[in-house]
Design an enzyme around this catalytic site. Structure first.
Site, PDB file in Angstrom:
ATOM      1  N   TYR A  18      -1.410  -0.690  10.720  1.00 12.36           N
ATOM      2  CA  TYR A  18      -1.669  -1.332   9.426  1.00 12.36           C
ATOM      3  C   TYR A  18      -0.472  -1.134   8.500  1.00 12.36           C
ATOM      4  O   TYR A  18       0.039  -2.090   7.910  1.00 12.36           O
ATOM      5  CB  TYR A  18      -2.946  -0.735   8.807  1.00 12.36           C
ATOM      6  CG  TYR A  18      -3.142  -1.100   7.359  1.00 12.36           C
ATOM      7  CD1 TYR A  18      -3.484  -2.388   6.981  1.00 12.36           C
ATOM      8  CD2 TYR A  18      -2.975  -0.135   6.355  1.00 12.36           C
ATOM      9  CE1 TYR A  18      -3.653  -2.727   5.645  1.00 12.36           C
ATOM     10  CE2 TYR A  18      -3.147  -0.459   5.013  1.00 12.36           C
ATOM     11  CZ  TYR A  18      -3.484  -1.755   4.666  1.00 12.36           C
ATOM     12  OH  TYR A  18      -3.642  -2.076   3.344  1.00 12.36           O
ATOM     13  N   SER A  64       0.834  -1.202   0.000  1.00 11.23           N
ATOM     14  CA  SER A  64       0.000   0.000   0.000  1.00 11.23           C
ATOM     15  C   SER A  64       0.864   1.245   0.000  1.00 11.23           C
ATOM     16  O   SER A  64       1.982   1.247   0.546  1.00 11.23           O
ATOM     17  CB  SER A  64      -0.861  -0.042   1.267  1.00 11.23           C
ATOM     18  OG  SER A  64      -1.373   1.227   1.545  1.00 11.23           O
ATOM     19  N   LYS A  72       2.361  -3.838   6.675  1.00  6.56           N
ATOM     20  CA  LYS A  72       2.709  -3.915   5.245  1.00  6.56           C
ATOM     21  C   LYS A  72       4.218  -3.770   5.061  1.00  6.56           C
ATOM     22  O   LYS A  72       4.839  -4.486   4.274  1.00  6.56           O
ATOM     23  CB  LYS A  72       1.966  -2.825   4.464  1.00  6.56           C
ATOM     24  CG  LYS A  72       0.472  -3.049   4.366  1.00  6.56           C
ATOM     25  CD  LYS A  72       0.148  -4.244   3.466  1.00  6.56           C
ATOM     26  CE  LYS A  72      -1.318  -4.588   3.459  1.00  6.56           C
ATOM     27  NZ  LYS A  72      -1.632  -5.857   2.834  1.00  6.56           N
TER      28      LYS A  72
HETATM   29  P1  NAD Z   1     -10.984  -7.238   1.389  1.00  3.71           P
HETATM   30  O1  NAD Z   1     -11.172  -7.215   2.862  1.00  3.71           O
HETATM   31  O2  NAD Z   1     -12.156  -6.970   0.524  1.00  3.71           O
HETATM   32  O3  NAD Z   1     -10.353  -8.641   0.948  1.00  3.71           O
HETATM   33  C1  NAD Z   1      -9.486  -9.380   1.768  1.00  3.71           C
HETATM   34  C2  NAD Z   1      -9.928 -10.837   1.711  1.00  3.71           C
HETATM   35  O4  NAD Z   1      -9.040 -11.617   2.526  1.00  3.71           O
HETATM   36  C3  NAD Z   1     -11.339 -11.069   2.228  1.00  3.71           C
HETATM   37  O5  NAD Z   1     -12.036 -11.906   1.323  1.00  3.71           O
HETATM   38  C4  NAD Z   1     -11.122 -11.783   3.578  1.00  3.71           C
HETATM   39  O6  NAD Z   1     -12.196 -12.648   3.906  1.00  3.71           O
HETATM   40  C5  NAD Z   1      -9.811 -12.500   3.330  1.00  3.71           C
HETATM   41  N1  NAD Z   1      -9.030 -12.763   4.555  1.00  3.71           N
HETATM   42  C6  NAD Z   1      -8.724 -11.886   5.554  1.00  3.71           C
HETATM   43  N2  NAD Z   1      -7.977 -12.497   6.489  1.00  3.71           N
HETATM   44  C7  NAD Z   1      -7.792 -13.775   6.067  1.00  3.71           C
HETATM   45  C8  NAD Z   1      -7.120 -14.900   6.613  1.00  3.71           C
HETATM   46  N3  NAD Z   1      -6.488 -14.819   7.796  1.00  3.71           N
HETATM   47  N4  NAD Z   1      -7.122 -16.069   5.917  1.00  3.71           N
HETATM   48  C9  NAD Z   1      -7.781 -16.160   4.724  1.00  3.71           C
HETATM   49  N5  NAD Z   1      -8.450 -15.129   4.176  1.00  3.71           N
HETATM   50  C10 NAD Z   1      -8.458 -13.954   4.838  1.00  3.71           C
HETATM   51  O7  NAD Z   1      -9.793  -6.210   1.069  1.00  3.71           O
HETATM   52  P2  NAD Z   1      -9.301  -5.615  -0.327  1.00  3.71           P
HETATM   53  O8  NAD Z   1      -9.684  -4.179  -0.380  1.00  3.71           O
HETATM   54  O9  NAD Z   1      -9.680  -6.514  -1.439  1.00  3.71           O
HETATM   55  O10 NAD Z   1      -7.742  -5.658  -0.078  1.00  3.71           O
HETATM   56  C11 NAD Z   1      -6.932  -6.763  -0.488  1.00  3.71           C
HETATM   57  C12 NAD Z   1      -5.499  -6.516  -0.068  1.00  3.71           C
HETATM   58  O11 NAD Z   1      -5.048  -5.274  -0.614  1.00  3.71           O
HETATM   59  C13 NAD Z   1      -5.306  -6.404   1.443  1.00  3.71           C
HETATM   60  O12 NAD Z   1      -4.090  -7.038   1.785  1.00  3.71           O
HETATM   61  C14 NAD Z   1      -5.215  -4.910   1.682  1.00  3.71           C
HETATM   62  O13 NAD Z   1      -4.448  -4.598   2.811  1.00  3.71           O
HETATM   63  C15 NAD Z   1      -4.518  -4.452   0.405  1.00  3.71           C
HETATM   64  N6  NAD Z   1      -4.793  -3.042   0.083  1.00  3.71           N
HETATM   65  C16 NAD Z   1      -6.079  -2.608  -0.021  1.00  3.71           C
HETATM   66  C17 NAD Z   1      -6.334  -1.252  -0.299  1.00  3.71           C
HETATM   67  C18 NAD Z   1      -7.754  -0.755  -0.374  1.00  3.71           C
HETATM   68  O14 NAD Z   1      -7.954   0.465  -0.274  1.00  3.71           O
HETATM   69  N7  NAD Z   1      -8.761  -1.581  -0.583  1.00  3.71           N
HETATM   70  C19 NAD Z   1      -5.268  -0.369  -0.488  1.00  3.71           C
HETATM   71  C20 NAD Z   1      -3.961  -0.855  -0.401  1.00  3.71           C
HETATM   72  C21 NAD Z   1      -3.734  -2.203  -0.112  1.00  3.71           C
END
Ligand code: NAD
Ligand code: UDP
Length: 323
Positions: free
Chosen positions: A147, A123, A151
């Site tokens: 958070y 991120s 990362k």
């Molecule tokens: P999201 O919460 O929609 O998706 C994450 C998925 O991981 C979910 O389906 C959840 O059920 C699953 N999950 C969580 N913990 C788990 C575990 N211990 N074992 C198995 N599954 C697990 O989030 P997103 O927005 O799709 O983000 C995906 C990734 O991208 C994350 O790592 C997040 O930190 C990163 N990210 C997101 C953003 C954003 O703004 N959405 C920005 C930068 C980075």
């Protein structure tokens, strides 16, 4: 076979669609802690293709190892994790457990199964307070919340791993602000409870689930006083993962790449754009600044563009014509 942890989530589900459309086989490994299995059925409807689904937790080594082996995984795209900044400040150990320990367990399982290709969701938050803008990948790193620290810790773990064994293929993708949803309208962002992020909140105001948006701060040093961010469409972000896989296939490496557009938009720009798209006014009020917010930032996306150009110019027909 591409093994997608967190594939039922917001970014993961859009990436699964693009992977299937590109002809990859996909296994989703998810514990559904922040998503619904319904998203996976919708992916199959959009693409007309089938997914393999394994319900499991990345903190569980046995579940992971069996899943990697039975699925025949060749590469992993690792989305699974927790992502709410405010919550990470209140529950740091839960964040370290899911994001850091979960990734450590995943990497150990991959190593023991000789799967050595991984694309990781990082991120822009790892850049901390801007020392210059736009952020290039070389900008100094620092975390201003738990958070972000998780990362950063995983990024370092991946770099250490590559230093110890240069046969790994590691892509660290630093996302800016993902927005939007698939054009079919069948998949999108479905946050549980009160949305933390701007666009899901705006969308819920538009459909009448929330009364109004709080615009956090209108006294920033930005053109209209509201915060400026680099919003990237989630399908473009999804395609960035395919580009990263292509590049990793070419040779072992540990690469770190920004995924943003390089253009900043303010909160009010985003509200106006959404009003135009949905044809309804979005009620909002100005409220005090949110703690820890930065006025403005955006990506320098040059590296991602260069990579794409190098790949496409050297392979104008993709993999279909070898040279
Ligand atoms: P999201 O919460 O929609 O998706 C994450 C998925 O991981 C979910 O389906 C959840 O059920 C699953 N999950 C969580 N913990 C788990 C575990 N211990 N074992 C198995 N599954 C697990 O989030 P997103 O927005 O799709 O983000 C995906 C990734 O991208 C994350 O790592 C997040 O930190 C990163 N990210 C997101 C953003 C954003 O703004 N959405 C920005 C930068 C980075
Ligand atoms: N924001 C806002 N109201 C909200 C949520 C966010 O005004 O309900 C603002 C926030 O202050 C920031 C921008 O919208 O300027 C993007 O915030 P988001 O939480 O979506 O992303 P991040 O701050 O993590 O980049």
């Amino acid at each position: 076979m591409i093994f997608v942890t967190g594939g039922a989530g917001y970014i993961g589900s859009h990436t699964c669609v693009e992977l299937l459309n590109a002809g990859h086989q996909v296994t989703v490994f998810d514990n559904f802690s922040n998503s619904q299995p319904e998203a996976l059925r919708r992916i199959e409807r959009i693409t007309g293709k089938q997914l393999q689904v394994i319900e499991g937790d990345i903190r569980n080594p046995a579940e992971l190892k069996t899943a990697l082996q039975t699925s025949g995984a060749q590469a992993v795209i690792h989305f699974a994790g927790l992502k709410a900044v405010g919550e990470s400040e209140q529950q740091p150990l839960r964040y370290y457990e899911n994001n850091v320990q979960g990734t450590l367990t995943l990497l150990q399982a991959m190593q023991s199964c000789a799967v050595k290709t991984i694309v990781f969701s990082s991120s822009a938050t790892v850049y901390g307070i801007p020392q210059f803008l736009p952020y290039t990948e070389a900008h100094p790193l620092s975390a201003t919340n738990t958070y972000g620290q998780t990362k950063l810790t995983v990024e370092r773990m991946l770099q250490d791993l590559y230093r110890s064994d240069a046969t790994w293929r590691i892509g660290i993708l630093r996302y800016f602000n993902p927005v939007g949803a698939h054009a079919s309208g069948l998949i999108g962002e479905d946050p549980q409870g009160l949305p933390n992020n701007l666009m899901p909140f705006v969308a819920q105001v538009a459909v009448g689930r929330r009364e109004f948006l709080n615009v956090w701060g209108n006294d920033y040093d930005t053109p209209d006083g509201t915060g400026v961010r680099d919003y990237i469409h989630v399908v473009d972000l999804a395609l960035g993962h395919l580009a990263a896989l292509n590049r990793l296939q070419a040779q072992p490496q540990c690469m770190t790449v920004n995924l943003g557009t390089g253009i900043g938009y303010s909160v009010l720009d985003m509200v106006r754009a959404f009003e135009q798209a949905c044809g309804k006014p979005i009620a909002f009020q100005f409220s005090p600044r949110r703690a820890g917010d930065i006025a403005s930032y955006c990506a320098d996306p040059k590296l991602a563009a260069e990579h794409t150009w190098r790949w496409q110019s050297q392979n104008p027909q993709g993999y279909s014509i070898s040279h």
